[in-house]
Design a protein around this motif. Structure first.
Motif, PDB file in Angstrom:
ATOM      1  N   VAL A  66       6.357  -6.638  -0.431  1.00 57.10           N
ATOM      2  CA  VAL A  66       5.926  -7.345   0.787  1.00 57.10           C
ATOM      3  C   VAL A  66       6.080  -6.521   2.059  1.00 57.10           C
ATOM      4  CG1 VAL A  66       6.430  -9.595  -0.229  1.00 57.10           C
ATOM      5  CG2 VAL A  66       8.158  -8.485   1.203  1.00 57.10           C
ATOM      6  N   GLY A  67       6.632  -5.341   1.948  1.00 57.54           N
ATOM      7  CA  GLY A  67       6.838  -4.523   3.148  1.00 57.54           C
ATOM      8  C   GLY A  67       7.838  -5.179   4.088  1.00 57.54           C
ATOM      9  N   ASN A  68       7.552  -5.133   5.406  1.00 62.94           N
ATOM     10  CA  ASN A  68       8.463  -5.678   6.411  1.00 62.94           C
ATOM     11  C   ASN A  68       8.207  -7.161   6.705  1.00 62.94           C
ATOM     12  OD1 ASN A  68       7.829  -2.592   7.692  1.00 62.94           O
ATOM     13  ND2 ASN A  68       9.946  -3.167   7.373  1.00 62.94           N
ATOM     14  N   ASP A  69       7.224  -7.772   6.032  1.00 59.47           N
ATOM     15  CA  ASP A  69       6.867  -9.173   6.316  1.00 59.47           C
ATOM     16  C   ASP A  69       8.070 -10.091   6.168  1.00 59.47           C
ATOM     17  OD1 ASP A  69       4.266  -8.409   6.770  1.00 59.47           O
ATOM     18  OD2 ASP A  69       3.510  -9.109   4.825  1.00 59.47           O
ATOM     19  N   PRO A  70       8.066 -11.222   6.902  1.00 60.73           N
ATOM     20  CA  PRO A  70       9.184 -12.175   6.817  1.00 60.73           C
ATOM     21  C   PRO A  70       9.347 -12.740   5.403  1.00 60.73           C
ATOM     22  CG  PRO A  70       7.820 -12.644   8.732  1.00 60.73           C
ATOM     23  CD  PRO A  70       7.084 -11.617   7.913  1.00 60.73           C
ATOM     24  N   VAL A  71      10.593 -12.780   4.950  1.00 63.53           N
ATOM     25  CA  VAL A  71      10.966 -13.379   3.673  1.00 63.53           C
ATOM     26  C   VAL A  71      12.259 -14.168   3.887  1.00 63.53           C
ATOM     27  CG1 VAL A  71       9.909 -11.580   2.229  1.00 63.53           C
ATOM     28  CG2 VAL A  71      12.300 -11.361   2.930  1.00 63.53           C
ATOM     29  N   ASP A 128      12.371  -4.680   8.844  1.00 62.77           N
ATOM     30  CA  ASP A 128      12.320  -5.814   7.922  1.00 62.77           C
ATOM     31  C   ASP A 128      12.689  -7.090   8.666  1.00 62.77           C
ATOM     32  OD1 ASP A 128      11.768  -4.027   5.890  1.00 62.77           O
ATOM     33  OD2 ASP A 128      13.708  -4.264   4.880  1.00 62.77           O
ATOM     34  N   THR A 175      15.815  -9.462  12.446  1.00 59.24           N
ATOM     35  CA  THR A 175      15.026  -8.244  12.295  1.00 59.24           C
ATOM     36  C   THR A 175      16.001  -7.084  12.119  1.00 59.24           C
ATOM     37  OG1 THR A 175      13.250  -9.139  13.659  1.00 59.24           O
ATOM     38  CG2 THR A 175      13.286  -6.744  13.335  1.00 59.24           C
ATOM     39  N   ARG A 196      11.053  -5.924  -1.213  1.00 56.37           N
ATOM     40  CA  ARG A 196      10.451  -5.209  -0.083  1.00 56.37           C
ATOM     41  C   ARG A 196       9.362  -4.242  -0.544  1.00 56.37           C
ATOM     42  NH1 ARG A 196      10.465  -7.981   4.358  1.00 56.37           N
ATOM     43  NH2 ARG A 196      12.529  -8.699   4.926  1.00 56.37           N
TER      44      ARG A 196
END
Length: 152
Positions: free
Chosen positions: A12-17, A92, A87, A9
């Protein structure tokens, strides 16, 4: 690598993973242990992230122990649940890939930490509360229906 999700995290921050999890359906007779989770203030199965280098089996034994105080024995794999987006309260987003195991307690004692675990209770399978996400609800339905080796 411990705390892989925080490391990921931070990049990539909150982006989908995609994230991998293992969860324990701890059963005694016709009841299942559920955890009132601190992150959602809602019921679900105890479990958590599979750390880098860890197997799903190792993760579920570790996570159930950390979140409930119980030592468990894996009886069987309930299923692998993969097509779920979630979410988190902090924003995240993840496609959560989870392996659910049916387990039985073999030692320890229930322990609530007030942070990650707000409450622990055994519920009759047919009287369980609504669980915090669809992935856990589907696993509960499969558990109550006596299914094994499920893949979604």
């Amino acid at each position: 690598m411990a705390d892989y999700i925080s490391w990921l995290r931070s990049r990539v921050g909150n982006d989908p993973v995609q994230l991998n999890f293992a969860a324990g359906c701890v059963c005694v007779d016709d009841s299942v242990l559920l955890q009132r989770r601190g992150d959602h203030d809602a019921w679900g199965f105890p479990g958590g992230a599979i750390e880098l280098g860890e197997s799903a089996e190792e993760a579920v034994l570790r996570e159930v122990g950390e979140e409930t105080g119980l030592r468990v024995k894996i009886e069987t794999m309930l299923g692998v649940y993969t097509k779920y987006m979630h979410t988190y309260p902090n924003g995240d987003v993840a496609q959560t890939l989870a392996v659910f195991f049916r387990c039985t307690p073999v030692g320890g004692g229930l322990r609530v930490d007030g942070e990650e675990t707000l409450d622990l209770r055994y519920f009759p399978l047919e009287q369980a509360p609504r669980l915090f996400n669809q992935q856990h609800r589907d696993a509960l339905d499969d558990l109550a229906g006596g299914r094994r080796g499920v893949f979604r």
